[in-house]
Every structure is written in structure tokens, then in C-alpha cells.
Design a protein around this motif. Structure first.
Motif, PDB file in Angstrom:
ATOM      1  N   GLY A  52       1.724  17.794 -41.102  1.00  0.00           N
ATOM      2  CA  GLY A  52       0.736  17.749 -40.035  1.00  0.00           C
ATOM      3  C   GLY A  52       0.857  18.859 -39.011  1.00  0.00           C
ATOM      4  N   GLN A  53       1.876  19.709 -39.130  1.00  0.00           N
ATOM      5  CA  GLN A  53       2.077  20.792 -38.171  1.00  0.00           C
ATOM      6  C   GLN A  53       1.694  22.127 -38.813  1.00  0.00           C
ATOM      7  OE1 GLN A  53       2.920  20.439 -34.966  1.00  0.00           O
ATOM      8  NE2 GLN A  53       3.047  18.206 -35.215  1.00  0.00           N
ATOM      9  N   PRO A  54       0.883  22.954 -38.137  1.00  0.00           N
ATOM     10  CA  PRO A  54       0.528  24.263 -38.711  1.00  0.00           C
ATOM     11  C   PRO A  54       1.746  25.185 -38.735  1.00  0.00           C
ATOM     12  CG  PRO A  54      -0.315  24.083 -36.471  1.00  0.00           C
ATOM     13  CD  PRO A  54       0.239  22.725 -36.828  1.00  0.00           C
ATOM     14  N   THR A  55       1.978  25.803 -39.881  1.00  0.00           N
ATOM     15  CA  THR A  55       3.126  26.702 -40.036  1.00  0.00           C
ATOM     16  C   THR A  55       2.704  28.166 -40.100  1.00  0.00           C
ATOM     17  OG1 THR A  55       3.041  26.433 -42.449  1.00  0.00           O
ATOM     18  CG2 THR A  55       4.482  24.933 -41.198  1.00  0.00           C
ATOM     19  N   LYS A  56       1.605  28.455 -40.812  1.00  0.00           N
ATOM     20  CA  LYS A  56       1.156  29.841 -40.937  1.00  0.00           C
ATOM     21  C   LYS A  56      -0.283  29.863 -41.405  1.00  0.00           C
ATOM     22  CE  LYS A  56       2.811  30.362 -45.690  1.00  0.00           C
ATOM     23  NZ  LYS A  56       3.654  31.159 -46.620  1.00  0.00           N
ATOM     24  N   SER A  57      -0.890  31.028 -41.353  1.00  0.00           N
ATOM     25  CA  SER A  57      -2.226  31.240 -41.894  1.00  0.00           C
ATOM     26  C   SER A  57      -2.134  32.338 -42.946  1.00  0.00           C
ATOM     27  CB  SER A  57      -3.217  31.630 -40.795  1.00  0.00           C
ATOM     28  OG  SER A  57      -2.814  32.835 -40.165  1.00  0.00           O
ATOM     29  N   ILE A  58      -2.928  32.197 -44.013  1.00  0.00           N
ATOM     30  CA  ILE A  58      -2.861  33.131 -45.134  1.00  0.00           C
ATOM     31  C   ILE A  58      -4.248  33.659 -45.460  1.00  0.00           C
ATOM     32  CG2 ILE A  58      -0.845  31.964 -46.118  1.00  0.00           C
ATOM     33  CD1 ILE A  58      -2.765  30.733 -48.205  1.00  0.00           C
ATOM     34  N   CYS A  59      -4.264  34.758 -46.202  1.00  0.00           N
ATOM     35  CA  CYS A  59      -5.514  35.317 -46.695  1.00  0.00           C
ATOM     36  C   CYS A  59      -5.974  34.513 -47.904  1.00  0.00           C
ATOM     37  CB  CYS A  59      -5.310  36.789 -47.068  1.00  0.00           C
ATOM     38  SG  CYS A  59      -6.726  37.545 -47.907  1.00  0.00           S
ATOM     39  N   PHE A  69       2.993  30.481 -37.077  1.00  0.00           N
ATOM     40  CA  PHE A  69       2.931  29.689 -35.861  1.00  0.00           C
ATOM     41  C   PHE A  69       4.327  29.179 -35.519  1.00  0.00           C
ATOM     42  CE2 PHE A  69      -1.184  28.882 -38.093  1.00  0.00           C
ATOM     43  CZ  PHE A  69      -1.946  29.700 -37.293  1.00  0.00           C
ATOM     44  N   PRO A  70       4.729  29.278 -34.256  1.00  0.00           N
ATOM     45  CA  PRO A  70       6.081  28.841 -33.889  1.00  0.00           C
ATOM     46  C   PRO A  70       6.227  27.329 -34.004  1.00  0.00           C
ATOM     47  CG  PRO A  70       4.797  29.387 -31.934  1.00  0.00           C
ATOM     48  CD  PRO A  70       3.968  29.809 -33.119  1.00  0.00           C
ATOM     49  N   SER A  71       7.408  26.915 -34.426  1.00  0.00           N
ATOM     50  CA  SER A  71       7.706  25.493 -34.513  1.00  0.00           C
ATOM     51  C   SER A  71       8.056  24.947 -33.139  1.00  0.00           C
ATOM     52  CB  SER A  71       8.874  25.267 -35.487  1.00  0.00           C
ATOM     53  OG  SER A  71      10.038  25.917 -35.013  1.00  0.00           O
ATOM     54  N   GLY A  72       8.275  23.632 -33.097  1.00  0.00           N
ATOM     55  CA  GLY A  72       8.639  23.021 -31.817  1.00  0.00           C
ATOM     56  C   GLY A  72       9.958  23.545 -31.277  1.00  0.00           C
ATOM     57  N   PHE A  73      10.923  23.783 -32.183  1.00  0.00           N
ATOM     58  CA  PHE A  73      12.212  24.317 -31.741  1.00  0.00           C
ATOM     59  C   PHE A  73      12.061  25.743 -31.226  1.00  0.00           C
ATOM     60  CE2 PHE A  73      16.166  26.619 -32.749  1.00  0.00           C
ATOM     61  CZ  PHE A  73      17.038  25.907 -31.940  1.00  0.00           C
TER      62      PHE A  73
END
Length: 200
Positions: A52-59, A69-73
Motif C-alpha cells: 500500500g505504500q508507493p516505492t517508485k515510478s517506472i516507465c 519515493f522515500p520510505s517512512g524511515f
């Protein structure tokens, strides 16, 4: 017939004048598509999520990573680090060190309990050392920014010089170890101050 055509033309012009500003105001300053840095095709990045957390965007064409995208930590760590070039931390460390110095002086003058004098002494040593380490840190960051360099290169050079010195001079190992312990201690104390300041 001419009156009907003039009315229809007038209605088209009025509808265009109504729609055009809204479209411009909606997309002004924003780009719905971007160029892929790998395949150089115009695309809309696809967001990848994990739990459920966005990690990255790709082509969507070549699958190359467009943005991470930065994580919570990582967000917490960024708050813990704070801005690098700032005099706020220096001022706070100076005030804390001055306060412990004043407490140490007063405890000696009034012959207070040895425990209070010991706490004041350790406070002066701890925060005074942290203040000196912060001055060194800010100086390196200032030099890196002044010459438009990445400060990581400066710290890597310091680490390499330290390793070389320890290899050539065994008697300097303890001093270099204390130096890096002070730098780590400075990071913990300054990071805690930044975290407490940003949470207010």
C-alpha cells in the motif's frame, strides 16, 4: 439564415472563451507527460506500490525507474538530519555549553555537592566537544557548497586519509578512533535537537 449562422458563431465563440481559460488554468505550469531518461519516449510514469505504500515510478515502455519515493524511515531520517548549513544548531550548542560552564563555575564557588559539579563537568565536555565537531562539520559543508562540490567527497577523503594514517602510524589509531566517535556523537546529539525542533 444569416442570422442563425451569426448566432451559432457567436455561441461557439462564447463557449470557446469559457472553456479555454479553465483548461489553461488547470494545466498551467504542470506537465501530464514526461520524457523517460532511458528510452527517451514521452510517457506517464506508473507508480509501483508495496504493501500500500508507493516505492517508485517506472516507465511503462522500457520499465526503467523514473523516480523513487522515500520510505517512512527515510523521511524520519531526513527530519533527524535537518538542513546542513545552519547557525541555529551552533547557537543552541553554544548556549547549552555556556550553561553547563556557568553551572560548573557556580557549583565550585558555592561548594555544592560533588555530584552536581561532576554533572556540570561532563556536560561541558560533552556539549563542548559536540560544538567543536559541529564547527568542523559546518566548515566542510560550507567549503563544499562554496566550490559547488558534493560534501560526500570531502568526507570520503577524510576517511581515506585516516585509514592511511592508521596504516602508517599505529600510535595514531586511538586518536583517529576518538575523532570518529566524536563525529558520530555529534550526529546523534545534533539529530536529536533537530528532531525535537521539527516536532514542535
Amino acid at each position: 439564415m444569416s442570422s442563425q449562422s451569426s448566432l451559432s458563431d457567436r455561441f461557439k465563440r462564447s463557449s470557446q472563451s469559457i472553456q479555454t481559460p479553465s483548461n489553461h488554468s488547470m494545466f498551467k505550469g504542470h506537465h501530464a507527460t514526461v520524457g523517460c531518461p532511458v528510452c527517451h519516449r514521452i510517457m506517464v510514469p506508473r507508480v509501483i506500490t508495496y504493501s500500500g505504500q508507493p516505492t517508485k515510478s517506472i516507465c511503462p515502455f522500457c520499465g526503467a525507474t523514473f523516480a523513487r519515493f522515500p520510505s517512512g524511515f527515510q523521511k524520519l531520517l531526513s527530519r533527524f538530519q535537518g538542513p546542513r548549513l545552519t547557525t541555529v544548531i551552533l547557537n543552541k550548542l553554544f548556549i547549552i555549553t555556556l550553561s553547563f560552564s556557568f553551572l560548573w563555575l557556580v557549583s565550585d564557588q558555592i561548594s555544592a555537592s560533588g555530584q552536581l559539579s561532576l554533572i556540570a563537568f561532563f556536560g561541558v565536555v560533552l556539549f563542548g566537544t559536540t560544538l567543536l565537531a559541529e564547527i568542523l562539520f559546518q566548515s566542510i559543508e560550507y567549503l563544499a557548497e562554496r566550490f559547488s562540490h558534493d560534501s560526500k567527497h570531502y568526507w570520503a577523503l577524510i576517511v581515506m586519509l585516516s585509514i592511511t594514517t592508521m596504516y602508517l602510524r599505529d600510535d595514531m589509531t586511538g586518536y583517529i578512533g576518538v575523532f570518529f566517535l566524536v563525529v558520530i556523537l555529534r550526529g546523534l546529539i545534533v539529530g536529536t535537537i533537530q528532531l525535537l525542533s521539527s516536532s514542535r
